[in-house]
Design an enzyme around this catalytic site. Structure first.
Site, PDB file in Angstrom:
ATOM      1  N   TYR A 160      -3.658  10.569  -3.399  1.00  0.00           N
ATOM      2  CA  TYR A 160      -4.369   9.372  -3.990  1.00  0.00           C
ATOM      3  C   TYR A 160      -4.855   8.211  -3.137  1.00  0.00           C
ATOM      4  CZ  TYR A 160      -4.992   5.473  -7.086  1.00  0.00           C
ATOM      5  OH  TYR A 160      -5.687   4.359  -7.700  1.00  0.00           O
ATOM      6  N   SER A 165      -7.354   0.676  -4.216  1.00  0.00           N
ATOM      7  CA  SER A 165      -5.859   0.448  -4.767  1.00  0.00           C
ATOM      8  C   SER A 165      -4.923  -0.227  -3.556  1.00  0.00           C
ATOM      9  CB  SER A 165      -5.530   1.945  -5.056  1.00  0.00           C
ATOM     10  OG  SER A 165      -4.103   2.036  -5.235  1.00  0.00           O
TER      11      SER A 165
END
Length: 339
Positions: A152, A127
């Protein structure tokens, strides 16, 4: 190819499965169908796949190692695309354990199976969130990503480190793809495009963080899928020029690579909302709010390596992408749209 695609009922996973089946590959899709967002949307994505030749679906939580191992043994995959993950920056503040389970433990189980049941290439999702506190733009693969600002992001960086270990120790070709704000038909309801569209259609205000002073490198789903397929077809290789004195973070003496997949065109959040308003034909009511914990001010992908190695870059402009997204939204959510 005989492929395993994890997260097959997810936004990107569903679209990747469609592309693989269209070109004649055999695909086993795994997903646990967790209720983080609307399970019906996941089921509807799967319904598009289940009636296609060459597709098999298995509902499974990847943390269940005992159930996962026999699948690798039986299916003898040639390639794996690991897209399953617990997504969402803000939710990681509420339920951190879900990110360790789904992003770290599950990835370890995939890597272990790739070790014991050798494959030709593992492609996995990372990501743009890994860039964390970085302020130099565009975000380049040569940048160090040691300062994440959400759990995350930390778990996504962890998957990259784990992949490198397995590439080094067991010579498994692995390629990580740092996705930049993916949007389009069948998108995730927890992401801004879907949340904004729903609110605008229903006449409700949209929450605009940092008073709209944010930029995102919005990347259309079809471009992301095309990039995944391009990378999949060329397994990661050793970088013969890698130098430990000046180490390149995105390659190695192992068959390990990392790439950005982004549009290379960051857009101001208020401009993005303006294009949504045009496509929908309704003016948005804006609820201006401060920056939220874990959010970054800007994402901007340097895709020079992707262009150099694969002669590929995204081609869908934001206006076109939003128009396609809203056309799908109107069709899929027609009963829920007032008037």
């Amino acid at each position: 190819m005989k492929l395993l695609v994890t997260g097959a009922a997810g936004f990107i996973g569903h679209a990747v499965c469609q592309a693989l089946l269209k070109r004649g590959d055999s695909v086993v899709g795994i997903d646990n169908l967790n209720p983080y967002y609307d399970v019906q949307l996941k089921q509807d994505r799967l319904s598009q796949l289940k009636n296609q030749a060459g597709f098999q679906f298995i509902q499974l939580d990847l943390t269940d190692r005992a159930a996962l191992n026999p699948i690798f043994l039986q299916e003898k995959f040639t390639h794996v695309i690991h897209l399953a993950a617990q997504a969402g920056v803000r939710y990681s503040l509420e339920n951190p354990q879900a990110y360790i389970d789904s992003n770290v433990t599950a990835t370890l189980n995939i890597l272990e199976n790739c070790r014991h049941h050798p494959i030709q290439h593992l492609v996995y999702a990372s990501s743009s969130s890994v860039y964390g506190l970085n302020t130099k733009v565009p975000f380049a693969l040569t940048d160090h990503v040691d300062h994440p600002i959400s759990l995350y992001a930390a778990t996504k960086k962890t998957t990259e480190l784990m992949a490198h270990c397995y590439s080094h120790l067991y010579r498994i070709p692995t390629t990580g793809l740092r996705f930049f704000t993916v949007y389009g038909p069948w998108g995730r309801p927890d992401m801004a495009p879907m949340k904004f569209a729903k609110a605008i259609f229903s006449g409700q205000p949209i929450d605009v963080y940092n008073h709209g002073d944010m930029q995102r490198d919005f990347t259309y789903i079809d471009d992301v899928v095309a990039g995944v397929i391009k990378v999949l077809d060329r397994p990661a290789e050793v970088n013969p020029a890698w130098n430990s004195a000046v180490p390149d973070p995105a390659s190695s003496t192992a068959p390990y690579r990392v790439y950005n997949i982004g549009n290379h065109q960051p857009v101001n959040l208020l401009d993005f909302i303006g294009l949504l308003e045009q496509a929908i034909g309704i003016k948005a009511k804006k609820n201006l709010l401060p920056l939220q914990p874990g959010d970054v001010l800007q994402t901007y992908a340097d895709i020079d390596d992707l262009m150099r190695d694969f002669n590929f870059r995204p081609t869908t402009d934001l206006k076109t992408g939003i128009e396609k997204f809203i056309a799908w939204y109107k069709n899929y959510y027609a009963p829920m749209i007032p008037g």
